[in-house]
Design a protein around this motif. Structure first.
Motif, PDB file in Angstrom:
ATOM      1  N   ASN A  82      56.233  16.260  37.419  1.00 54.13           N
ATOM      2  CA  ASN A  82      57.212  16.573  36.381  1.00 54.13           C
ATOM      3  C   ASN A  82      58.604  16.071  36.710  1.00 54.13           C
ATOM      4  O   ASN A  82      59.422  15.891  35.810  1.00 54.13           O
ATOM      5  N   ASP A  83      58.882  15.877  37.993  1.00 56.36           N
ATOM      6  CA  ASP A  83      60.229  15.521  38.426  1.00 56.36           C
ATOM      7  C   ASP A  83      60.393  14.001  38.443  1.00 56.36           C
ATOM      8  O   ASP A  83      59.541  13.288  38.976  1.00 56.36           O
ATOM      9  N   PRO A  84      61.493  13.484  37.889  1.00 58.10           N
ATOM     10  CA  PRO A  84      61.701  12.029  37.913  1.00 58.10           C
ATOM     11  C   PRO A  84      61.716  11.451  39.329  1.00 58.10           C
ATOM     12  O   PRO A  84      61.252  10.329  39.554  1.00 58.10           O
ATOM     13  N   LEU A  85      62.232  12.225  40.317  1.00 58.63           N
ATOM     14  CA  LEU A  85      62.236  11.718  41.687  1.00 58.63           C
ATOM     15  C   LEU A  85      60.824  11.641  42.257  1.00 58.63           C
ATOM     16  O   LEU A  85      60.509  10.742  43.040  1.00 58.63           O
ATOM     17  N   ALA A  86      59.969  12.594  41.875  1.00 57.02           N
ATOM     18  CA  ALA A  86      58.576  12.516  42.309  1.00 57.02           C
ATOM     19  C   ALA A  86      57.922  11.265  41.744  1.00 57.02           C
ATOM     20  O   ALA A  86      57.165  10.571  42.429  1.00 57.02           O
ATOM     21  N   ARG A  87      58.222  10.963  40.487  1.00 56.40           N
ATOM     22  CA  ARG A  87      57.686   9.736  39.902  1.00 56.40           C
ATOM     23  C   ARG A  87      58.229   8.503  40.626  1.00 56.40           C
ATOM     24  O   ARG A  87      57.509   7.530  40.837  1.00 56.40           O
ATOM     25  N   ARG A  88      59.508   8.560  41.028  1.00 56.24           N
ATOM     26  CA  ARG A  88      60.075   7.438  41.791  1.00 56.24           C
ATOM     27  C   ARG A  88      59.343   7.232  43.107  1.00 56.24           C
ATOM     28  O   ARG A  88      59.128   6.091  43.534  1.00 56.24           O
ATOM     29  N   LEU A  89      58.973   8.326  43.760  1.00 53.66           N
ATOM     30  CA  LEU A  89      58.231   8.194  45.006  1.00 53.66           C
ATOM     31  C   LEU A  89      56.875   7.528  44.768  1.00 53.66           C
ATOM     32  O   LEU A  89      56.476   6.613  45.486  1.00 53.66           O
ATOM     33  N   LEU A  90      56.182   7.989  43.743  1.00 52.27           N
ATOM     34  CA  LEU A  90      54.861   7.436  43.454  1.00 52.27           C
ATOM     35  C   LEU A  90      54.932   5.982  42.998  1.00 52.27           C
ATOM     36  O   LEU A  90      53.978   5.219  43.198  1.00 52.27           O
ATOM     37  N   ASP A  91      56.041   5.599  42.387  1.00 53.69           N
ATOM     38  CA  ASP A  91      56.208   4.218  41.923  1.00 53.69           C
ATOM     39  C   ASP A  91      56.828   3.305  42.976  1.00 53.69           C
ATOM     40  O   ASP A  91      57.013   2.106  42.726  1.00 53.69           O
ATOM     41  N   SER A  92      57.165   3.854  44.136  1.00 45.54           N
ATOM     42  CA  SER A  92      57.786   3.044  45.182  1.00 45.54           C
ATOM     43  C   SER A  92      56.788   2.049  45.744  1.00 45.54           C
ATOM     44  O   SER A  92      55.579   2.318  45.814  1.00 45.54           O
ATOM     45  N   PRO A  93      57.257   0.889  46.180  1.00 48.65           N
ATOM     46  CA  PRO A  93      56.348  -0.086  46.786  1.00 48.65           C
ATOM     47  C   PRO A  93      55.844   0.406  48.141  1.00 48.65           C
ATOM     48  O   PRO A  93      56.417   1.320  48.749  1.00 48.65           O
ATOM     49  N   THR A  94      54.768  -0.194  48.608  1.00 47.83           N
ATOM     50  CA  THR A  94      54.257   0.131  49.937  1.00 47.83           C
ATOM     51  C   THR A  94      55.328  -0.160  50.979  1.00 47.83           C
ATOM     52  O   THR A  94      55.977  -1.203  50.962  1.00 47.83           O
ATOM     53  N   ASP A 177      47.017  23.017  50.246  1.00 51.14           N
ATOM     54  CA  ASP A 177      47.768  22.943  49.007  1.00 51.14           C
ATOM     55  C   ASP A 177      48.236  21.514  48.777  1.00 51.14           C
ATOM     56  O   ASP A 177      48.405  20.753  49.725  1.00 51.14           O
ATOM     57  N   PRO A 178      48.482  21.157  47.503  1.00 56.58           N
ATOM     58  CA  PRO A 178      49.051  19.829  47.259  1.00 56.58           C
ATOM     59  C   PRO A 178      50.346  19.659  48.042  1.00 56.58           C
ATOM     60  O   PRO A 178      51.171  20.564  48.119  1.00 56.58           O
ATOM     61  N   ASP A 179      50.519  18.497  48.635  1.00 57.17           N
ATOM     62  CA  ASP A 179      51.685  18.278  49.478  1.00 57.17           C
ATOM     63  C   ASP A 179      52.946  18.132  48.644  1.00 57.17           C
ATOM     64  O   ASP A 179      52.911  17.608  47.537  1.00 57.17           O
ATOM     65  N   PRO A 180      54.085  18.611  49.184  1.00 54.60           N
ATOM     66  CA  PRO A 180      55.344  18.416  48.472  1.00 54.60           C
ATOM     67  C   PRO A 180      55.644  16.936  48.350  1.00 54.60           C
ATOM     68  O   PRO A 180      55.429  16.161  49.270  1.00 54.60           O
ATOM     69  N   ALA A 181      56.158  16.545  47.180  1.00 62.53           N
ATOM     70  CA  ALA A 181      56.395  15.129  46.940  1.00 62.53           C
ATOM     71  C   ALA A 181      57.809  14.706  47.250  1.00 62.53           C
ATOM     72  O   ALA A 181      58.104  13.524  47.241  1.00 62.53           O
ATOM     73  N   LEU A 182      58.698  15.638  47.513  1.00 65.12           N
ATOM     74  CA  LEU A 182      60.118  15.296  47.652  1.00 65.12           C
ATOM     75  C   LEU A 182      60.747  15.985  48.853  1.00 65.12           C
ATOM     76  O   LEU A 182      61.200  17.121  48.746  1.00 65.12           O
ATOM     77  N   PRO A 183      60.869  15.323  49.973  1.00 68.61           N
ATOM     78  CA  PRO A 183      60.069  14.161  50.367  1.00 68.61           C
ATOM     79  C   PRO A 183      58.768  14.629  50.989  1.00 68.61           C
ATOM     80  O   PRO A 183      58.548  15.824  51.190  1.00 68.61           O
ATOM     81  N   TYR A 184      57.946  13.674  51.348  1.00 67.71           N
ATOM     82  CA  TYR A 184      56.689  13.956  52.033  1.00 67.71           C
ATOM     83  C   TYR A 184      56.974  13.934  53.528  1.00 67.71           C
ATOM     84  O   TYR A 184      57.257  12.887  54.105  1.00 67.71           O
ATOM     85  N   VAL A 185      56.963  15.108  54.158  1.00 68.50           N
ATOM     86  CA  VAL A 185      57.235  15.227  55.595  1.00 68.50           C
ATOM     87  C   VAL A 185      56.006  15.852  56.237  1.00 68.50           C
ATOM     88  O   VAL A 185      55.608  16.960  55.884  1.00 68.50           O
ATOM     89  N   THR A 186      55.400  15.133  57.170  1.00 67.84           N
ATOM     90  CA  THR A 186      54.158  15.618  57.753  1.00 67.84           C
ATOM     91  C   THR A 186      54.022  15.089  59.170  1.00 67.84           C
ATOM     92  O   THR A 186      54.737  14.192  59.590  1.00 67.84           O
ATOM     93  N   THR A 187      53.091  15.694  59.913  1.00 67.83           N
ATOM     94  CA  THR A 187      52.913  15.349  61.316  1.00 67.83           C
ATOM     95  C   THR A 187      51.454  15.062  61.622  1.00 67.83           C
ATOM     96  O   THR A 187      50.552  15.518  60.919  1.00 67.83           O
ATOM     97  N   GLY A 188      51.231  14.312  62.692  1.00 71.95           N
ATOM     98  CA  GLY A 188      49.893  14.125  63.243  1.00 71.95           C
ATOM     99  C   GLY A 188      49.797  14.909  64.535  1.00 71.95           C
ATOM    100  O   GLY A 188      50.681  14.839  65.386  1.00 71.95           O
ATOM    101  N   ILE A 189      48.713  15.676  64.693  1.00 74.68           N
ATOM    102  CA  ILE A 189      48.570  16.608  65.810  1.00 74.68           C
ATOM    103  C   ILE A 189      47.292  16.279  66.564  1.00 74.68           C
ATOM    104  O   ILE A 189      46.247  16.051  65.951  1.00 74.68           O
ATOM    105  N   ASN A 190      47.370  16.253  67.899  1.00 75.25           N
ATOM    106  CA  ASN A 190      46.173  15.938  68.669  1.00 75.25           C
ATOM    107  C   ASN A 190      45.324  17.190  68.899  1.00 75.25           C
ATOM    108  O   ASN A 190      45.632  18.278  68.404  1.00 75.25           O
ATOM    109  N   MET A 191      44.242  17.060  69.668  1.00 75.54           N
ATOM    110  CA  MET A 191      43.294  18.153  69.826  1.00 75.54           C
ATOM    111  C   MET A 191      43.872  19.341  70.583  1.00 75.54           C
ATOM    112  O   MET A 191      43.291  20.432  70.563  1.00 75.54           O
TER     113      MET A 191
END
Length: 455
Positions: A82-94, A177-191
């Motif tokens: 619904n948010d224009p900034l979320a759409r901007r994120l999804l429309d951003s280039p790789t 849950d669906p991840d927040p789109a603004l911004p997407y902040v996430t981590t990779g965790i080992n065993m």
């Protein structure tokens, strides 16, 4: 292997006790994947690593046969766009250092589109966009978006350096849950539950900044400097990222400011320099060492400048039973006049049932530190100079909300329901000694610095 994994998880998760249900589901998922992959030795280790995101909130189908396709009700609900900034994120280039490899990006998009059912993504989300493709020395990271005209899901994968598309898909986590789109902040965790990388992704053209030098002032505010990381809304880091605080802003509006790890994650245990020096006689050395490490780790994960911990007070919390666990308050101070603190009650052993969460953060100055008492939301601990005999909690109008005596400068005060503006400390004959702005919202463990996340 099960017992070794349980012991190691218990060691690194201090002070959080792993819940039995997620642990059982982790093992079930690992066993199911072993059956699917025919269990070569190297693959078995990869299975455990891939399963570990469950501890950070991974959705799985407990007890399901992996050969049975999920029903429509088991697909993860997508988030509305619904948010224009979320759409901007999804429309951003790789973005990322692999973005120029169009053949790879196309293979990733095709592979994830074909893997929607396996990843519990509704096939109605019929478009895949690769938002990030990046190689770090310790692994390959991709972020993809599944979307249609109105909804989207973001997923992240972290695999070995140079991983193929099937390997990336196999290492893709499924959050609850669906991840927040603004911004997407996430981590990779080992065993072992330790952060190995962190990713921050805002719409293209937004500012991304980092900070590692936060300090508290004697007024309880946080001062820090920010370094520009990207003008394209992107930060990708290895293990060093967990010592940074990040800020993303678009069109002058701050979308996120907080730990690089999103909500804070486990660090490799700090070295011996995190243990307080010159521990006073009579202080439990194990509790002091644990409190010093927790303070050092929490400062690091929130992007604060390092400061050596020292023991401010040790004993039993005033007003508790004679057989209550001993406690230690440690603090680290800066030249800006402020101090960050950790109050630990008990030694944090997993079997210590009378202390569920053994430590909480505190703030203050060299002559006055306050901290939330672990497992007691109704009281705070006040530690002032030894000559202090009484403390007051006041509101913005100067009205006294709570008052209590201090014995040798130490006391437990009731925490009022109304907002506290200042803490006042008095000595003999009610002589005013000091007054300090109150920062009593301590359970965020960010030392009063607010987390901003537009989500």
């Amino acid at each position: 292997m099960d017992s070794e994994l349980r012991e190691e998880l218990a060691r690194v998760a201090r002070p959080v006790v792993p819940w039995p249900e997620p642990y059982r589901r982790l093992l079930e998922r690992a066993r199911r994947r072993r059956r699917r992959r025919a269990g070569a030795g190297a693959a078995a280790l990869a299975v455990v690593v891939a399963a570990v995101p469950l501890l950070a909130g991974v959705l799985d189908r407990p007890g399901a046969d992996p050969a049975t396709p999920p029903g429509a009700s088991e697909f993860q609900p997508a988030a509305p766009v619904n948010d224009p900034l979320a759409r901007r994120l999804l429309d951003s280039p790789t973005r990322g250092n692999l973005a120029g490899d169009r053949a790879l990006v196309d293979r990733i998009a095709r592979g994830y589109l074909a893997a929607r059912t396996e990843l519990l993504v509704d096939p109605a989300l019929d478009t895949v966009r690769v938002l990030l493709a990046h190689d770090l020395p310790n692994g390959r990271t991709v972020v993809v978006a599944f979307l249609d005209d109105t909804h989207a899901l973001l997923r992240k994968a972290v695999a070995a350096p140079g991983a193929s598309v099937p390997e990336l898909i196999d290492r893709t986590s499924t959050p609850l849950d669906p991840d927040p789109a603004l911004p997407y902040v996430t981590t990779g965790i080992n065993m072992l539950g330790v952060v190995e990388n962190a990713t921050g992704l805002a719409p293209a053209g937004c500012l991304a900044e980092t900070s590692v030098d936060g300090r508290l002032t004697d007024g309880g505010t946080v001062v820090r400097t920010w370094q520009l990381a990207s003008r394209d809304g992107l930060i990708v880091r290895g293990p060093e990222a967990v010592r940074e605080r990040w800020r993303f802003s678009c069109d002058g509006v701050v979308l996120y400011t907080g730990p690089a790890t999103g909500i804070g994650r486990e660090l490799p245990r700090p070295d011996a320099s995190a243990v307080p020096a010159d521990v006073p006689a009579g202080t439990d050395p194990t509790i002091a060492a644990n409190a010093g490490r927790e303070l050092t780790e929490t400062l690091q994960v929130n992007g604060f400048a390092a400061t050596p911990p020292r023991v401010v007070w040790a004993g039993r919390i005033p007003g508790t039973a004679d057989d209550a666990p001993p406690a230690v308050l440690v603090a680290g101070c800066w030249s800006t006049g402020g101090c960050a603190a950790v109050l630990q009650v008990g030694d944090g052993r997993m079997d210590q049932s009378d202390v569920f969460v053994p430590w909480q953060t505190g703030v203050g100055r060299p002559d006055l530190v306050t901290a939330q008492i672990p497992n007691d939301e109704r009281h705070i601990l006040v530690v002032a100079s030894r000559s202090a005999t009484r403390a007051e909690l006041r509101d913005t109008a100067g009205r006294v909300l709570a008052s209590g005596t201090l014995d040798g400068g130490v006391g437990r005060l009731a925490r009022p329901a109304r907002a506290v503006a200042t803490i006042a400390v008095y000595g003999a004959a009610d002589r005013p000694l000091t007054t300090m702005p109150a920062v009593l919202e301590l359970r965020s463990r960010q030392f009063g610095e607010p987390l901003v996340w537009s989500r």
